[in-house]
Design a protein around this motif. Structure first.
Motif, mmCIF file in Angstrom:
data_model
loop_
_atom_site.group_PDB
_atom_site.id
_atom_site.type_symbol
_atom_site.label_atom_id
_atom_site.label_comp_id
_atom_site.label_asym_id
_atom_site.label_seq_id
_atom_site.Cartn_x
_atom_site.Cartn_y
_atom_site.Cartn_z
ATOM 1 N N THR A 266 4.229 3.980 2.713
ATOM 2 C CA THR A 266 3.159 4.726 3.386
ATOM 3 C C THR A 266 3.535 5.044 4.822
ATOM 4 N N LEU A 267 2.852 6.049 5.372
ATOM 5 C CA LEU A 267 3.105 6.462 6.740
ATOM 6 C C LEU A 267 2.681 5.367 7.729
ATOM 7 N N ASP A 268 1.565 4.692 7.448
ATOM 8 C CA ASP A 268 1.101 3.632 8.347
ATOM 9 C C ASP A 268 2.119 2.490 8.440
ATOM 10 N N GLU A 269 2.715 2.127 7.287
ATOM 11 C CA GLU A 269 3.736 1.073 7.301
ATOM 12 C C GLU A 269 4.929 1.487 8.164
ATOM 13 N N ALA A 270 5.320 2.745 8.033
ATOM 14 C CA ALA A 270 6.453 3.244 8.804
ATOM 15 C C ALA A 270 6.149 3.230 10.306
ATOM 16 N N LYS A 271 4.936 3.670 10.680
ATOM 17 C CA LYS A 271 4.558 3.695 12.091
ATOM 18 C C LYS A 271 4.528 2.289 12.687
ATOM 19 N N THR A 272 3.955 1.344 11.945
ATOM 20 C CA THR A 272 3.848 -0.030 12.439
ATOM 21 C C THR A 272 5.230 -0.639 12.658
ATOM 22 N N TRP A 273 6.100 -0.472 11.663
ATOM 23 C CA TRP A 273 7.439 -1.051 11.774
ATOM 24 C C TRP A 273 8.226 -0.391 12.897
ATOM 25 N N MET A 274 8.114 0.922 13.047
ATOM 26 C CA MET A 274 8.849 1.624 14.092
ATOM 27 C C MET A 274 8.427 1.144 15.472
ATOM 28 N N ALA A 275 7.131 0.958 15.670
ATOM 29 C CA ALA A 275 6.645 0.504 16.975
ATOM 30 C C ALA A 275 7.202 -0.879 17.317
ATOM 31 N N LYS A 276 7.179 -1.787 16.341
ATOM 32 C CA LYS A 276 7.708 -3.141 16.569
ATOM 33 C C LYS A 276 9.214 -3.113 16.822
ATOM 34 N N ALA A 277 9.916 -2.268 16.071
ATOM 35 C CA ALA A 277 11.371 -2.206 16.220
ATOM 36 C C ALA A 277 11.759 -1.660 17.587
ATOM 37 N N ILE A 278 11.036 -0.671 18.075
ATOM 38 C CA ILE A 278 11.344 -0.089 19.387
ATOM 39 C C ILE A 278 11.125 -1.133 20.481
ATOM 40 N N VAL A 279 10.018 -1.875 20.412
ATOM 41 C CA VAL A 279 9.749 -2.921 21.412
ATOM 42 C C VAL A 279 10.833 -3.992 21.364
ATOM 43 N N ALA A 280 11.208 -4.424 20.145
ATOM 44 C CA ALA A 280 12.214 -5.481 19.998
ATOM 45 C C ALA A 280 13.578 -5.050 20.522
ATOM 46 N N THR A 281 13.948 -3.805 20.287
ATOM 47 C CA THR A 281 15.249 -3.340 20.776
ATOM 48 C C THR A 281 15.271 -3.257 22.295
ATOM 49 N N LYS A 282 14.142 -2.914 22.900
ATOM 50 C CA LYS A 282 14.083 -2.888 24.354
ATOM 51 C C LYS A 282 14.231 -4.291 24.926
ATOM 52 N N LYS A 283 13.711 -5.284 24.230
ATOM 53 C CA LYS A 283 13.843 -6.679 24.657
ATOM 54 C C LYS A 283 15.187 -7.278 24.235
ATOM 55 N N LYS A 284 15.948 -6.503 23.463
ATOM 56 C CA LYS A 284 17.256 -6.926 22.947
ATOM 57 C C LYS A 284 17.153 -8.142 22.034
ATOM 58 N N ASP A 285 16.055 -8.237 21.294
ATOM 59 C CA ASP A 285 15.941 -9.326 20.330
ATOM 60 C C ASP A 285 15.570 -8.829 18.929
ATOM 61 N N PHE A 286 15.959 -7.582 18.642
ATOM 62 C CA PHE A 286 15.675 -7.033 17.313
ATOM 63 C C PHE A 286 16.619 -7.650 16.277
ATOM 64 N N VAL A 287 16.042 -8.074 15.160
ATOM 65 C CA VAL A 287 16.807 -8.575 14.016
ATOM 66 C C VAL A 287 16.281 -7.879 12.774
ATOM 67 N N ASP A 288 17.162 -7.252 12.052
ATOM 68 C CA ASP A 288 16.779 -6.575 10.814
ATOM 69 C C ASP A 288 16.659 -7.618 9.716
ATOM 70 N N ASP A 289 15.434 -7.841 9.229
ATOM 71 C CA ASP A 289 15.250 -8.909 8.248
ATOM 72 C C ASP A 289 15.965 -8.634 6.933
ATOM 73 N N ARG A 290 16.453 -7.407 6.733
ATOM 74 C CA ARG A 290 17.232 -7.139 5.519
ATOM 75 C C ARG A 290 18.539 -7.925 5.530
ATOM 76 N N ASP A 291 19.044 -8.244 6.747
ATOM 77 C CA ASP A 291 20.245 -9.071 6.831
ATOM 78 C C ASP A 291 19.955 -10.482 6.342
ATOM 79 N N GLY A 292 18.708 -10.893 6.482
ATOM 80 C CA GLY A 292 18.312 -12.228 6.047
ATOM 81 C C GLY A 292 17.982 -12.319 4.573
ATOM 82 N N GLU A 293 18.178 -11.243 3.844
ATOM 83 C CA GLU A 293 17.950 -11.301 2.395
ATOM 84 C C GLU A 293 19.028 -12.133 1.702
ATOM 85 N N LEU A 294 20.100 -12.413 2.414
ATOM 86 C CA LEU A 294 21.151 -13.273 1.894
ATOM 87 C C LEU A 294 20.578 -14.652 1.601
#
Length: 413
Positions: A51-79
């Motif tokens: 859904t569009l709402d899911e995409a908007k929510t995730w994008m907002a969080k990802a942008i904030v996390a990258t600015k703080k330099k603490d973004f981690v893609d949880d897909r890497d943790g699927e291991l």
């Protein structure tokens, strides 16, 4: 300047049809492909959502996390945790064989080989940790062992923070999830009567091992690897230059002492007499063994005149020594229960009363004699004075009493 990141509709083309004025459908229209994809965030892989709402929510969080330099893609943790340990974490470790063996056994048996080891790393939380702890308790592991395994898990998870997971679940776990082990206990020393009783219960040729621990602070492997040539009798110094270890319990080899540091320890007249008496009663045995790691001038083997050997003139194996010499001596001294009749190895567990207690006793005697803690730390071969202070400060006499009145004396002078 436009902000980083945008959302792409994968079911409709960007440009409108010039005739109808409507956006045309792509070949993905109506398929099971997730419709909305977040793109354009620097350093972040594109990600799709239903859904569009899911995409908007995730994008907002990802942008904030990258600015703080603490973004981690949880897909890497699927291991799976077990796969991460087996393929990435364990192969990068460098431990002595004496450490690696017991550590690997605990990690692979009680982490990798459990339901937790079959869990994706990014979802692990209190619920998973609680279930895992119950699983270990069901295996009848002692709480102290569970605490050790928990510490290993915490180290493993911490190594993945910022790479595969955003936070270490062991560090943020609720108190009721954490193991309730005995915690860090103070080092204990032998009393003079206990030390004498244990030593006297040993066969004479093996008494040099507790002598080296008690009077020079030597670790067990260091005592097994000591050469008569390491004694500087005129300078009243014992040089701790190597340790004797065993690869998988079958192949002996030599390497630098723990921490890859040689050290020199003051040799008391009593210790010098002990070493000389032992060498006269049990002649040294010259051996050539593989050398592991740095030191030894880069040579692959080292030839050493071993001071301590078996009755057959062989290198001493720690497991055999502990089972056939140390534990029977503890039992004879009344410090542990004797084994059942007819049993060969069935001694009571006595981890706190093995060779390291000779080292603890050495430290306690030095500190009780008001030797400075920096010197004791060096003689013990510790990596830092902090380790010595944390482990042995309770052995220091008048701790706090002299400092309490120091300012009063200073002001009155």
């Amino acid at each position: 300047m436009a902000s980083a990141g945008w959302i792409e509709d994968r079911w409709l083309k960007k440009r409108k049809d010039p005739v109808t004025g409507k956006r045309e459908r792509t070949e993905l229209w109506g398929t099971k492909t997730k419709r909305y994809r977040v793109c354009g965030i620097p350093g972040v892989r594109r990600r799709s959502f239903e859904t569009l709402d899911e995409a908007k929510t995730w994008m907002a969080k990802a942008i904030v996390a990258t600015k703080k330099k603490d973004f981690v893609d949880d897909r890497d943790g699927e291991l799976l945790l077990g796969d991460y340990i087996t393929a990435e974490w364990w192969p990068s470790r460098e431990y002595d064989d004496s450490t690696a063996g017991p550590m690997k056994s605990k990690i692979f048996n009680h982490i990798v080989g459990t339901s937790l080891g079959r869990t994706p790393m990014y979802v692990i939380g209190d619920t998973h940790l609680g279930s895992w702890k119950k699983e270990l308790q069901g295996r009848r592991l002692a709480e102290s062992t569970i605490e050790v395994v928990w510490a290993h898990l915490g180290t493993i998870m911490q190594s993945a923070v910022g790479k595969k997971i955003a936070a270490n679940p062991c560090r943020v776990a609720e108190d009721n999830v954490r193991p309730k082990g005995a915690g860090e206990s103070l080092a204990r020393a032998w009393t003079p009567d206990e030390a004498r009783a244990i030593r006297e219960a040993m066969a004479p040729r093996y008494r040099i091992i507790p002598d080296l621990g008690l009077k020079a602070g030597a670790r067990q492997g260091e005592a097994f690897g000591l050469s008569l040539d390491d004694l500087d009798e005129g300078g009243e110094t014992l040089h701790v230059r190597r340790q004797l270890l065993w690869d998988n319990g079958t192949t002996p080899y030599l390497k630098l002492p723990k921490g890859r540091k040689q050290r020199s320890v003051p040799a008391s007249p009593g210790l010098i007499a002990d070493i000389r008496a032992h060498a006269e009663a049990f002649p040294v045995v010259t051996v050539t063994l593989p050398w592991r790691g740095p030191g030894n001038h880069g040579r692959p083997t080292a030839t050493v005149r071993l001071l301590a050997t078996t009755a057959h003139g062989n290198r001493i194996h720690p497991s055999t020594f502990n089972a056939r010499t140390m534990k029977p001596a503890l039992a004879a001294a009344g410090l542990i229960a004797d084994r059942e009749e007819g049993e060969r190895w069935g001694w009571e567990a006595s981890r706190e009363m093995m060779h390291h207690r000779w080292r603890h006793t050495y430290a306690s005697v030095q500190l009780a004699g008001r030797e400075d803690i920096v010197s004791v730390s060096h003689w013990m071969g510790h990596a830092s004075v902090d380790i010595t202070a944390r482990r042995y400060a309770h052995f220091m006499p008048d701790k706090g009493t002299r400092g309490r009145t120091a300012v009063d004396f200073w002001l009155s002078s």
